[in-house]
Design an enzyme around this catalytic site. Structure first.
Site, PDB file in Angstrom:
ATOM      1  N   ARG A  56      -3.333  67.364  59.022  1.00  0.00           N
ATOM      2  CA  ARG A  56      -1.916  66.982  59.157  1.00  0.00           C
ATOM      3  C   ARG A  56      -1.000  67.893  58.361  1.00  0.00           C
ATOM      4  O   ARG A  56      -0.040  67.440  57.735  1.00  0.00           O
ATOM      5  CB  ARG A  56      -1.723  65.537  58.706  1.00  0.00           C
ATOM      6  CG  ARG A  56      -2.491  64.558  59.551  1.00  0.00           C
ATOM      7  CD  ARG A  56      -2.228  63.153  59.120  1.00  0.00           C
ATOM      8  NE  ARG A  56      -3.001  62.214  59.918  1.00  0.00           N
ATOM      9  CZ  ARG A  56      -3.050  60.931  59.685  1.00  0.00           C
ATOM     10  NH1 ARG A  56      -2.367  60.412  58.681  1.00  0.00           N
ATOM     11  NH2 ARG A  56      -3.775  60.144  60.453  1.00  0.00           N
ATOM     12  N   CYS A  57      -1.279  69.165  58.394  1.00  0.00           N
ATOM     13  CA  CYS A  57      -0.536  70.161  57.615  1.00  0.00           C
ATOM     14  C   CYS A  57       0.232  71.063  58.569  1.00  0.00           C
ATOM     15  O   CYS A  57      -0.190  71.281  59.705  1.00  0.00           O
ATOM     16  CB  CYS A  57      -1.558  70.974  56.801  1.00  0.00           C
ATOM     17  SG  CYS A  57      -0.874  72.339  55.843  1.00  0.00           S
ATOM     18  N   GLY A  58       1.344  71.607  58.095  1.00  0.00           N
ATOM     19  CA  GLY A  58       2.077  72.574  58.896  1.00  0.00           C
ATOM     20  C   GLY A  58       1.247  73.806  59.230  1.00  0.00           C
ATOM     21  O   GLY A  58       1.519  74.508  60.205  1.00  0.00           O
ATOM     22  N   THR A  61      -2.013  73.612  59.941  1.00  0.00           N
ATOM     23  CA  THR A  61      -3.170  73.173  60.727  1.00  0.00           C
ATOM     24  C   THR A  61      -3.416  74.031  61.970  1.00  0.00           C
ATOM     25  O   THR A  61      -4.578  74.260  62.316  1.00  0.00           O
ATOM     26  CB  THR A  61      -3.045  71.677  61.087  1.00  0.00           C
ATOM     27  OG1 THR A  61      -2.991  70.932  59.864  1.00  0.00           O
ATOM     28  CG2 THR A  61      -4.218  71.186  61.908  1.00  0.00           C
TER      29      THR A  61
END
Length: 165
Positions: free
Chosen positions: A37-39, A41
């Site tokens: 759930r990371c920018g 990803t």
């Protein structure tokens, strides 16, 4: 040939099976702390491409899920495996969710974070998707910070320089 400190560290796969980097002796490795759930990803896409493109030349990407940065990897092992395979088609090996910084830092990251980046800075992992390039002999060759894309020409040339085949 004797295993290096990095290769001797006991690990577990995402499925909870015992493993170590000695299982990959003779292969170049790119070890990356990952999160769903990371920018950053979408880097999974480039990591999978590298893993596929260079597999026959002795290269393996290893993902290490970590929930230490903004709680961006909250899922279970099954959640992580499903997300990676269905969203990005990830086929490379994944290890169990691991702390990469702080007092609970996994011994693998105790060793990896001794390596300095190109600016000469060692120590804590900055964020998700920090990359450590390990030679086929088990030595940390390079460290790339999170915002350096896996397909950046600098990363690709560093990988190509240490491929065993």
């Amino acid at each position: 040939m004797a295993a290096t400190a990095v290769q001797n560290i006991p690990l577990n796969t995402l499925q909870g099976e015992p493993a170590s980097l000695a299982d990959y002796a003779g292969r170049a490795l790119l070890i990356v702390n990952v999160a769903s759930r990371c920018g950053l990803t979408p880097q999974y896409r480039e990591l999978e491409k590298l893993a596929t493109e260079y597999a026959d030349r002795g290269f393996t990407v290893i993902g290490v899920p970590c929930n230490q940065f903004g709680g961006q990897e909250p899922g279970t092992a099954e959640d992580i495996a499903t997300f990676c395979s269905t969203t990005y088609g990830v086929t490379f090996p994944m290890l169990e969710k691991t702390d990469v910084n702080g007092p609970g830092r996994h011994p693998l990251y105790v060793e990896l974070t001794k390596a300095a980046d190109d600016a000469g800075a060692a120590g804590d992992v900055q964020w998700n998707f920090e990359k450590f390039l390990v030679t086929p002999e088990g030595e940390v060759a390079r460290r790339f910070r999170p915002r350096t894309a896996p397909d950046d020409p600098e990363v690709v040339s560093a990988i190509e320089a240490i491929l065993p085949n």
